[in-house]
Design a protein around this motif. Structure first.
Motif, short mmCIF file in Angstrom:
data_model
loop_
_atom_site.label_atom_id
_atom_site.label_comp_id
_atom_site.label_asym_id
_atom_site.label_seq_id
_atom_site.Cartn_x
_atom_site.Cartn_y
_atom_site.Cartn_z
N LEU A 290 -17.44 90.57 -7.47
CA LEU A 290 -17.95 91.68 -6.66
C LEU A 290 -19.45 91.61 -6.40
O LEU A 290 -19.95 92.23 -5.48
CB LEU A 290 -17.63 93.01 -7.33
N ASN A 291 -20.17 90.86 -7.22
CA ASN A 291 -21.63 90.86 -7.12
C ASN A 291 -22.21 89.49 -6.78
O ASN A 291 -23.41 89.27 -6.97
CB ASN A 291 -22.23 91.38 -8.42
N SER A 292 -21.41 88.60 -6.25
CA SER A 292 -21.93 87.27 -5.94
C SER A 292 -23.03 87.35 -4.89
O SER A 292 -22.96 88.14 -3.95
CB SER A 292 -20.81 86.35 -5.47
N ASN A 293 -24.06 86.56 -5.08
CA ASN A 293 -25.19 86.46 -4.16
C ASN A 293 -26.03 87.73 -4.06
O ASN A 293 -26.87 87.83 -3.18
CB ASN A 293 -24.75 86.01 -2.77
N LYS A 294 -25.83 88.69 -4.94
CA LYS A 294 -26.66 89.90 -4.94
C LYS A 294 -27.83 89.69 -5.87
O LYS A 294 -27.75 88.98 -6.86
CB LYS A 294 -25.86 91.12 -5.40
#
Length: 104
Positions: free
Chosen positions: A19-23
């Motif tokens: 859910l938080n990839s590349n954030k």
């Protein structure tokens, strides 16, 4: 909750990583001049700004919609609050469980 599912991805939960990839995130003290300055530099290149402080907090910090537009006239500014920006409950504390338990 999702952080505790497992620790399969370098010690992090697979759901959390998915859910938080590349954030990226940064913590700022918006009551300090330095924190406000950093935020305004970030806003200059942003497309959207989302905040969920209680109604009036961003204005008191000098970081309301009008101030942000001075930095980035194309900015989409979104203010979220549990019970709305105006009305009888606007100043009420709003947490997920309180909202879920509120009538109508």
């Amino acid at each position: 909750m999702i952080r505790g599912w497992d620790d399969a991805v370098k010690g992090l939960s697979t759901g959390y990583v998915w859910l938080n990839s590349n954030k990226q995130s940064v913590g700022l003290d918006l009551k300090s001049d330095a924190g406000r300055e950093v935020l305004l530099r970030l806003v200059a290149d942003a497309d959207v700004f989302v905040e969920n402080f209680a109604p009036g907090v961003m204005r008191r910090l000098g970081l309301d919609f009008e101030a942000m537009l001075q930095v980035n006239p194309q900015l989409i500014f979104c203010s979220l609050s549990g019970y709305g920006q105006t009305g009888p409950y606007a100043e009420a504390k709003a947490f997920d469980l309180l909202i879920q338990g509120s009538p109508g």
